[in-house]
Write a protein that holds these residues in place. Structure first.
Motif, PDB file in Angstrom:
ATOM      1  N   GLY A 146     -92.519  31.642  64.226  1.00  0.00           N
ATOM      2  CA  GLY A 146     -92.550  32.664  65.293  1.00  0.00           C
ATOM      3  C   GLY A 146     -93.277  33.877  64.598  1.00  0.00           C
ATOM      4  O   GLY A 146     -94.546  33.685  64.167  1.00  0.00           O
ATOM      5  N   PRO A 147     -92.699  34.923  64.573  1.00  0.00           N
ATOM      6  CA  PRO A 147     -93.602  36.198  64.005  1.00  0.00           C
ATOM      7  C   PRO A 147     -93.512  36.151  62.354  1.00  0.00           C
ATOM      8  O   PRO A 147     -94.065  37.037  61.817  1.00  0.00           O
ATOM      9  CB  PRO A 147     -92.602  37.377  64.513  1.00  0.00           C
ATOM     10  CG  PRO A 147     -91.224  36.948  64.321  1.00  0.00           C
ATOM     11  CD  PRO A 147     -91.056  35.407  64.812  1.00  0.00           C
ATOM     12  N   LEU A 148     -93.052  35.341  61.685  1.00  0.00           N
ATOM     13  CA  LEU A 148     -93.107  35.242  60.226  1.00  0.00           C
ATOM     14  C   LEU A 148     -94.178  34.418  59.812  1.00  0.00           C
ATOM     15  O   LEU A 148     -94.222  34.074  58.385  1.00  0.00           O
ATOM     16  CB  LEU A 148     -91.703  34.829  59.772  1.00  0.00           C
ATOM     17  CG  LEU A 148     -90.310  35.569  60.158  1.00  0.00           C
ATOM     18  CD1 LEU A 148     -89.260  35.102  59.664  1.00  0.00           C
ATOM     19  CD2 LEU A 148     -90.623  37.093  59.887  1.00  0.00           C
ATOM     20  N   GLU A 149     -95.100  34.059  60.478  1.00  0.00           N
ATOM     21  CA  GLU A 149     -96.050  32.977  60.028  1.00  0.00           C
ATOM     22  C   GLU A 149     -96.716  33.509  58.769  1.00  0.00           C
ATOM     23  O   GLU A 149     -96.976  32.914  58.055  1.00  0.00           O
ATOM     24  CB  GLU A 149     -96.955  32.778  61.023  1.00  0.00           C
ATOM     25  CG  GLU A 149     -98.128  31.726  60.634  1.00  0.00           C
ATOM     26  CD  GLU A 149     -99.217  31.381  61.936  1.00  0.00           C
ATOM     27  OE1 GLU A 149    -100.244  30.484  61.677  1.00  0.00           O
ATOM     28  OE2 GLU A 149     -99.009  31.977  62.876  1.00  0.00           O
ATOM     29  N   HIS A 150     -97.181  34.842  58.940  1.00  0.00           N
ATOM     30  CA  HIS A 150     -97.837  35.676  57.702  1.00  0.00           C
ATOM     31  C   HIS A 150     -96.801  36.565  57.040  1.00  0.00           C
ATOM     32  O   HIS A 150     -97.317  37.577  56.426  1.00  0.00           O
ATOM     33  CB  HIS A 150     -99.162  36.008  58.076  1.00  0.00           C
ATOM     34  CG  HIS A 150     -99.927  35.059  58.625  1.00  0.00           C
ATOM     35  ND1 HIS A 150    -100.534  34.248  58.053  1.00  0.00           N
ATOM     36  CD2 HIS A 150    -100.369  35.061  60.041  1.00  0.00           C
ATOM     37  CE1 HIS A 150    -101.524  33.578  58.837  1.00  0.00           C
ATOM     38  NE2 HIS A 150    -101.142  33.965  60.346  1.00  0.00           N
ATOM     39  N   GLY A 151     -95.597  36.390  57.337  1.00  0.00           N
ATOM     40  CA  GLY A 151     -94.754  37.427  56.921  1.00  0.00           C
ATOM     41  C   GLY A 151     -94.690  38.470  57.800  1.00  0.00           C
ATOM     42  O   GLY A 151     -95.475  38.892  58.540  1.00  0.00           O
ATOM     43  N   ARG A 152     -93.537  39.405  57.762  1.00  0.00           N
ATOM     44  CA  ARG A 152     -93.325  40.708  58.716  1.00  0.00           C
ATOM     45  C   ARG A 152     -92.592  41.622  57.670  1.00  0.00           C
ATOM     46  O   ARG A 152     -91.193  41.426  57.303  1.00  0.00           O
ATOM     47  CB  ARG A 152     -92.752  40.154  59.831  1.00  0.00           C
ATOM     48  CG  ARG A 152     -92.570  41.095  60.907  1.00  0.00           C
ATOM     49  CD  ARG A 152     -94.113  41.505  61.493  1.00  0.00           C
ATOM     50  NE  ARG A 152     -94.655  40.406  62.091  1.00  0.00           N
ATOM     51  CZ  ARG A 152     -94.793  40.304  63.372  1.00  0.00           C
ATOM     52  NH1 ARG A 152     -94.379  41.228  64.264  1.00  0.00           N
ATOM     53  NH2 ARG A 152     -95.282  39.166  64.099  1.00  0.00           N
ATOM     54  N   THR A 153     -92.997  42.891  57.927  1.00  0.00           N
ATOM     55  CA  THR A 153     -92.208  43.849  57.224  1.00  0.00           C
ATOM     56  C   THR A 153     -92.501  45.385  58.198  1.00  0.00           C
ATOM     57  O   THR A 153     -93.336  45.633  58.983  1.00  0.00           O
ATOM     58  CB  THR A 153     -92.875  44.253  55.977  1.00  0.00           C
ATOM     59  OG1 THR A 153     -91.793  45.351  55.235  1.00  0.00           O
ATOM     60  CG2 THR A 153     -94.141  44.680  55.912  1.00  0.00           C
ATOM     61  N   GLY A 154     -91.525  46.144  58.009  1.00  0.00           N
ATOM     62  CA  GLY A 154     -91.535  47.425  58.957  1.00  0.00           C
ATOM     63  C   GLY A 154     -91.286  47.278  60.197  1.00  0.00           C
ATOM     64  O   GLY A 154     -91.632  47.872  60.915  1.00  0.00           O
ATOM     65  N   HIS A 155     -90.733  45.883  60.623  1.00  0.00           N
ATOM     66  CA  HIS A 155     -90.478  45.865  61.976  1.00  0.00           C
ATOM     67  C   HIS A 155     -88.903  46.144  62.325  1.00  0.00           C
ATOM     68  O   HIS A 155     -88.244  46.668  61.393  1.00  0.00           O
ATOM     69  CB  HIS A 155     -90.472  44.307  62.217  1.00  0.00           C
ATOM     70  CG  HIS A 155     -89.641  43.411  61.340  1.00  0.00           C
ATOM     71  ND1 HIS A 155     -89.810  43.322  59.932  1.00  0.00           N
ATOM     72  CD2 HIS A 155     -88.487  42.864  61.464  1.00  0.00           C
ATOM     73  CE1 HIS A 155     -89.112  42.578  59.157  1.00  0.00           C
ATOM     74  NE2 HIS A 155     -87.868  42.372  60.128  1.00  0.00           N
ATOM     75  N   THR A 156     -88.431  46.308  63.510  1.00  0.00           N
ATOM     76  CA  THR A 156     -87.046  46.304  63.956  1.00  0.00           C
ATOM     77  C   THR A 156     -86.474  45.226  64.532  1.00  0.00           C
ATOM     78  O   THR A 156     -86.916  44.324  65.324  1.00  0.00           O
ATOM     79  CB  THR A 156     -86.878  47.653  64.758  1.00  0.00           C
ATOM     80  OG1 THR A 156     -87.581  47.460  65.841  1.00  0.00           O
ATOM     81  CG2 THR A 156     -87.316  48.893  63.967  1.00  0.00           C
ATOM     82  N   ALA A 157     -85.041  45.048  64.396  1.00  0.00           N
ATOM     83  CA  ALA A 157     -84.416  44.078  64.982  1.00  0.00           C
ATOM     84  C   ALA A 157     -83.078  44.364  65.321  1.00  0.00           C
ATOM     85  O   ALA A 157     -82.128  45.346  64.712  1.00  0.00           O
ATOM     86  CB  ALA A 157     -84.389  42.725  63.980  1.00  0.00           C
ATOM     87  N   HIS A 158     -82.514  43.888  66.369  1.00  0.00           N
ATOM     88  CA  HIS A 158     -81.239  43.918  66.938  1.00  0.00           C
ATOM     89  C   HIS A 158     -80.391  42.657  67.541  1.00  0.00           C
ATOM     90  O   HIS A 158     -81.117  41.756  67.891  1.00  0.00           O
ATOM     91  CB  HIS A 158     -81.379  45.096  68.004  1.00  0.00           C
ATOM     92  CG  HIS A 158     -82.095  46.273  67.792  1.00  0.00           C
ATOM     93  ND1 HIS A 158     -81.427  47.274  67.221  1.00  0.00           N
ATOM     94  CD2 HIS A 158     -83.356  46.474  68.056  1.00  0.00           C
ATOM     95  CE1 HIS A 158     -82.602  48.387  67.111  1.00  0.00           C
ATOM     96  NE2 HIS A 158     -83.538  47.905  67.338  1.00  0.00           N
ATOM     97  N   SER A 159     -79.025  42.630  67.362  1.00  0.00           N
ATOM     98  CA  SER A 159     -78.301  41.731  67.776  1.00  0.00           C
ATOM     99  C   SER A 159     -78.446  41.884  69.406  1.00  0.00           C
ATOM    100  O   SER A 159     -78.031  42.722  70.095  1.00  0.00           O
ATOM    101  CB  SER A 159     -76.947  41.620  67.514  1.00  0.00           C
ATOM    102  OG  SER A 159     -76.168  40.592  68.039  1.00  0.00           O
TER     103      SER A 159
END
Length: 391
Positions: A223-236
């Motif tokens: 998914g979006p973590l193929e190369h890592g991910r930081t400074g993103h936002t996420a919600h339930s």
């Protein structure tokens, strides 16, 4: 790009209580931004803090839900001083807001951490973040701190079991409810290595709030973590899903939307591709966002691929139609768009005069070209409510 955006109505007004509002409309929603004044205890300048909404018991049986907002941590490099103070917000006379200082653990400085409300146990769970602020190399942590919102007692470095995540900051954390209790899902983040090189994480962890035990999660796809991910936002979302937007892998910024599906044994990423008939927001990191029903509200951020371009806009993504809409802002009053705090304040207030329903969000702080801000805004999100006509 602005020439390609849908035409939006805009108007400004001022009332007698210190509120200055800016209104923008689209076919889906009306967004009104209000400057918020305080009756006492003006907040400090800060960025990189977190804001957590805690539901308030309502005496009436109204469908409206109100929240108390806890503001924890943050940093202002140009104005040294503690930013571990915690404030509890509530309305006072004349529509102004009272900031109440609450007990804080002494000597605790932190930024880039996450804060999640555990509704089953009436507590706030803080994870990770950078400590030892003000030094050339801030130290990331993987500690858990717990605030009991009934007794207002802190449990610092709460004991945990299992395979805990590596120390990190600027990750995401959301709460989900499962058959075996509540959990916190931690995704991505970053940490500075011994040589100063930034490490971007590509992992997902689950913390069981029943036994405070960490588990490393396996996803069926990167998914979006193929190369890592930081400074993103996420919600339930809908209890058993998580919505993720934007962020960076240290080389690129993103404007993608992903949904993480949870099941007892499987975690699966799904790309939520937007409707191509509508424009999409610029790629960004260090933004803020909130999820209200099926609407993802995204504000501000930074695109370091364009000479550290500060982004001072508002976009709303309809998860049902998979379409983006841009809402105009007043640039003279929205100048600190990086690492702001945003959370729900009121939800589901009905207006029978025009068959609408309003949700309120609170926006606070952030960093801009001129440093950190202490500005606070209340954002009214008004949507048509067709069901009200049948009540």
């Amino acid at each position: 790009t602005k020439a390609l955006l849908p035409s939006l109505g805009r108007q400004m007004s001022e009332d007698g209580n210190g509120f200055i509002s800016f209104t923008s409309e689209s076919t889906d929603l009306t967004v009104r931004i209000n400057d918020l004044k305080f009756s006492e205890n003006d907040p400090l300048t800060r960025a990189g803090h977190c804001m957590i909404s805690v539901p308030v018991e309502m005496e009436s049986k109204s469908s409206e839900v109100s929240y108390q907002i806890y503001i924890i941590g943050g940093l202002d490099p140009m104005n040294p001083g503690p930013r571990y103070l915690i404030y509890n917000t509530g309305m006072s006379l004349m529509g102004k807001v009272k900031l109440e200082k609450l007990p804080s653990p002494g000597g605790w400085h932190i930024t880039g951490h996450s804060g999640v409300y555990d509704d089953r146990n009436r507590r706030i769970v803080i994870f990770g973040g950078n400590s030892k602020l003000g030094q050339s190399n801030p130290k990331p942590t993987n500690d858990i701190h717990v605030l009991d919102v009934e007794s207002m007692d802190w449990k610092m470095k709460a004991p945990v079991q299992g395979n805990r995540p590596s120390p990190r900051a600027f990750h995401s954390a959301v709460a989900i409810n499962g058959k075996d209790g509540s959990h916190i899902i931690v995704c991505g983040g970053q940490a500075a290595g011994p040589n100063g090189q930034m490490r971007i994480y590509n992992d997902v962890y689950r913390l069981s709030l029943r036994n405070m035990k960490w588990y490393r999660c396996t996803t069926t796809n990167a998914g979006p973590l193929e190369h890592g991910r930081t400074g993103h936002t996420a919600h339930s979302y809908q209890g058993t899903k998580m919505i993720l937007f934007g962020g960076s892998d240290s080389k690129r910024c993103f404007n993608d939307v992903w949904m993480l599906h949870f099941s007892p044994k499987t975690f699966r990423w799904e790309s939520i591709r937007p409707n191509r008939q509508n424009p999409v927001p610029p790629a960004r990191t260090a933004h803020c966002s909130e999820l209200v029903n099926d609407y993802l509200i995204v504000m501000g951020g930074l695109n370091f691929q364009k000479k550290e371009e500060f982004i001072d806009d508002i976009w709303i993504f309809n998860l049902l139609t998979r379409s983006w809409n841009r809402y105009e802002t007043d640039p003279s009053r929205y100048e600190s768009p990086v690492n702001m705090g945003l959370c729900l304040w009121k939800e589901g207030e009905k207006d029978y005069s025009d068959d609408t329903i309003t949700h309120q969000l609170m926006l606070y702080g952030g960093k801009g070209r001129d440093g950190c801000s202490s500005s606070v805004y209340v954002i009214d999100i008004k949507e048509a409510n067709e069901n009200m006509k049948d009540e």
